[in-house]
Design a protein around this motif. Structure first.
Motif, PDB file in Angstrom:
ATOM      1  N   PRO B 240      -1.232  -1.672  -2.951  1.00  0.00           N
ATOM      2  CA  PRO B 240      -0.165  -0.708  -3.248  1.00  0.00           C
ATOM      3  C   PRO B 240      -0.656   0.744  -3.169  1.00  0.00           C
ATOM      4  CG  PRO B 240      -0.149  -2.501  -4.851  1.00  0.00           C
ATOM      5  CD  PRO B 240      -1.403  -2.656  -4.030  1.00  0.00           C
ATOM      6  N   VAL B 241      -1.917   0.975  -3.541  1.00  0.00           N
ATOM      7  CA  VAL B 241      -2.481   2.328  -3.452  1.00  0.00           C
ATOM      8  C   VAL B 241      -2.555   2.763  -1.986  1.00  0.00           C
ATOM      9  CG1 VAL B 241      -4.554   3.728  -3.874  1.00  0.00           C
ATOM     10  CG2 VAL B 241      -3.762   2.094  -5.619  1.00  0.00           C
ATOM     11  N   HIS B 244       0.911   3.470  -0.675  1.00  0.00           N
ATOM     12  CA  HIS B 244       1.429   4.749  -1.153  1.00  0.00           C
ATOM     13  C   HIS B 244       0.753   5.918  -0.440  1.00  0.00           C
ATOM     14  CE1 HIS B 244       3.722   7.216  -3.821  1.00  0.00           C
ATOM     15  NE2 HIS B 244       2.648   7.942  -4.049  1.00  0.00           N
ATOM     16  N   SER B 245      -0.546   5.805  -0.227  1.00  0.00           N
ATOM     17  CA  SER B 245      -1.284   6.879   0.425  1.00  0.00           C
ATOM     18  C   SER B 245      -0.846   7.054   1.879  1.00  0.00           C
ATOM     19  CB  SER B 245      -2.782   6.571   0.342  1.00  0.00           C
ATOM     20  OG  SER B 245      -3.500   7.310   1.284  1.00  0.00           O
ATOM     21  N   HIS B 246      -0.690   5.960   2.606  1.00  0.00           N
ATOM     22  CA  HIS B 246      -0.407   6.057   4.048  1.00  0.00           C
ATOM     23  C   HIS B 246       1.078   6.119   4.374  1.00  0.00           C
ATOM     24  CE1 HIS B 246      -4.344   5.426   6.111  1.00  0.00           C
ATOM     25  NE2 HIS B 246      -4.681   5.065   4.886  1.00  0.00           N
ATOM     26  N   ILE B 247       1.889   5.382   3.637  1.00  0.00           N
ATOM     27  CA  ILE B 247       3.307   5.273   4.002  1.00  0.00           C
ATOM     28  C   ILE B 247       4.153   6.195   3.131  1.00  0.00           C
ATOM     29  CG2 ILE B 247       5.228   3.676   4.389  1.00  0.00           C
ATOM     30  CD1 ILE B 247       3.182   1.395   4.621  1.00  0.00           C
ATOM     31  N   GLY B 248       3.779   6.302   1.852  1.00  0.00           N
ATOM     32  CA  GLY B 248       4.472   7.259   0.983  1.00  0.00           C
ATOM     33  C   GLY B 248       5.837   6.796   0.530  1.00  0.00           C
ATOM     34  N   ARG B 249       6.218   5.572   0.856  1.00  0.00           N
ATOM     35  CA  ARG B 249       7.416   5.005   0.231  1.00  0.00           C
ATOM     36  C   ARG B 249       7.235   3.500   0.122  1.00  0.00           C
ATOM     37  NH1 ARG B 249      11.940   7.248   4.217  1.00  0.00           N
ATOM     38  NH2 ARG B 249      10.790   7.215   6.155  1.00  0.00           N
TER      39      ARG B 249
END
Lengths: 330, 330
Positions: B240-241, B244-249
């Motif tokens: 999940p990290v 969140h870092s790469h896709i942002g959603r």
């Protein structure tokens, strides 16, 4: 047909042609000249099938700095306005700030004194305001701030102060099969909540500085918690690293405005084939701000020298841009 | 028209209809049944305008684990085959490896002894083989290996051993406006050189584990150098990290096969609105491998329990898939 009617028809045809040409100009806020020409020539070359400069669509990656390139960075980075507003909002929960550097100065309204502590002071302010909540909570905080906060000089929302010519450039590149990314020293999670609506750039195409997050299973379900610890600084030498980490291939065009973008432009333009390097030079003291080699924000010195050596395109904001902001359009 | 000709025409119409239906089946390597139905029902719901489950295209994010989900992970992770081949290739430059753990065992062909050192041994092998070169050099090394190395059991190129039903699923989702991402515990730079050709997933949509890189200006131009230092482990809580870092959603659909994917599925399915969780269960000892709760690779235990509680779709590889690999198709 008599001569008057003929003249009238000619005039009508000219007017129609001129207005069609204007409607069809994808960069209508750019004055004609070498800057605009260099952009359009590059795009024409890489999109012409059969040209030796042709680049297949998946490789048409364009990267844009944000502060000073897509929106202003004066009198200080807009994210710092956000942080200062957050300090004020959080102060009631932090009585100790009344006597702590740099918060005490901030709460007295003395920003200059607060920031006199340099990077250490800024880091303390950022950590106090950007960490300690879930990613979902932070997104909401940013969304609310962006919808309400106003720039002290223009009185406009910060997202109304994006550069109209750059919005046109982003759209023009995308119409020509480019994928547009932001690669900014600013916080990745500070930008993502609004870049899609404002720039047409989705969250997955935003690269920026970050703090660490950690996965936690809570009673209400899983969350990602923002930790007060730097993860990555997407500036200077960090920009090619961030590009490689997030995009995984070298861009063919890079757009910046300061020495913080130098390595991004070097990395982009050192690739094989035709490449495009581009700098916004802030030369318009009247309509925006004028600064370069001696500025403490957005210093443009080494990169300006290298632009001249390498033949990168340098925008003279005063002369190349018809308007600065969307609200100045007719 | 006589009865024979009529019967012939009817037969022709039936054949044509049946073959059209087959040609139109986007998941033709999937047996009909609840698994296939659950996928198609989810896609129908989120793509139907006006449905309460409708999801706008930009939010149709689907994430896929790689090892064990898009290609096999037995008898060991394919990236480990790569690392072992690199140890052999680099051995002449490292005479000290002849007497050093774990390299000495490897060079004698005793993989089991070499890996008996656990994570520490694997880390040493990875660092010795994945760091110390530029990113461009590493990309070439991977590209060359992938084009030549063969799996010990099938004798096929590793990239020929991707799962045909999953290739169809990736294409089917993209045809329905999904953006497909890989989110793997494997090395991000080990996957990117070939995921676009093999899976149709471009480098910027690959998330994985990484080592640090640093920008260097050399005489021949700028390079990114791979350092022998872990940057990020994209597994378990890391997934999940990384998302969140790469896709942002938050994705709306997640596809995995092991406990390493549990948090990714939890994070994905805890979002608002209709969500889809999916696990490949390796049940086919004959055509692939059969393993789950007790496997040292790709253990599927907690996630299998949670799949049953949460109603996630679990693929029974033996019964749900008509073929495993593309080379088994008619």
């Amino acid at each position: 047909m008599n001569a008057r009617i003929f003249a009238l028809l000619i005039a009508l045809v000219f007017t129609a042609t001129a207005s069609m040409a204007q409607a069809a100009d994808p960069l209508s806020s750019w004055n004609d000249g070498p800057t605009k020409q260099s952009i359009m020539a590059f795009v024409a070359k890489v999109t012409t099938v059969g040209s030796s400069d042709f680049v297949p669509e998946p490789e048409r990656i364009a990267v844009f700095d944000n502060d000073g390139t897509l929106w202003p960075e004066q009198p200080m980075y807009f994210q710092l306005f956000f942080a200062l507003d957050r300090v004020k909002a959080l102060a009631p929960q932090h009585p100790e700030w009344e006597t702590t550097v740099p918060f005490a100065s901030l709460l007295k309204g003395d920003v200059k004194a607060a920031l006199s502590g340099g990077e250490k002071a800024i880091l303390e302010i950022v950590m106090a305001t950007h960490a300690g909540m879930t990613t979902t909570e932070f997104e909401q905080i940013v969304t609310d701030w962006v919808a309400a906060a106003r720039h002290p000089k223009t009185g406009k929302l910060f997202t109304e102060m994006v550069y109209q010519p750059m919005l046109e450039l982003l759209a023009y590149l995308r119409e020509n099969g480019f994928k547009t990314f932001i690669v900014s020293g600013g916080g990745i999670e500070f930008m993502r909540p609004w870049t899609e609506a404002v720039y047409g750039i989705p969250p997955e195409q935003v690269v920026g500085s970050s703090i660490k997050t950690t996965f936690e299973m809570r009673e209400g379900g899983p969350v990602l918690v923002r930790l007060p610890e730097i993860d990555f600084i997407d500036d200077k030498e960090g920009k090619p690293v961030g590009i490689h980490s997030h995009i995984g291939r070298r861009p063919i065009a890079a757009f910046g405005n300061s020495d913080g973008d130098l390595q991004m432009l070097q990395w982009t333009t050192a690739g094989d084939g035709l490449r495009f390097g581009f700098l916004v030079h802030h030369t318009d003291a009247e309509r925006e701000w004028a600064y370069d080699r001696d500025s403490h924000i957005g210093r443009l010195d080494k990169a300006l020298n290298e632009a001249r050596q390498q033949g990168w395109t340098v925008v003279d904001m005063q002369n190349d841009w018809k308007v600065i902001y969307p609200f100045q359009k007719d």
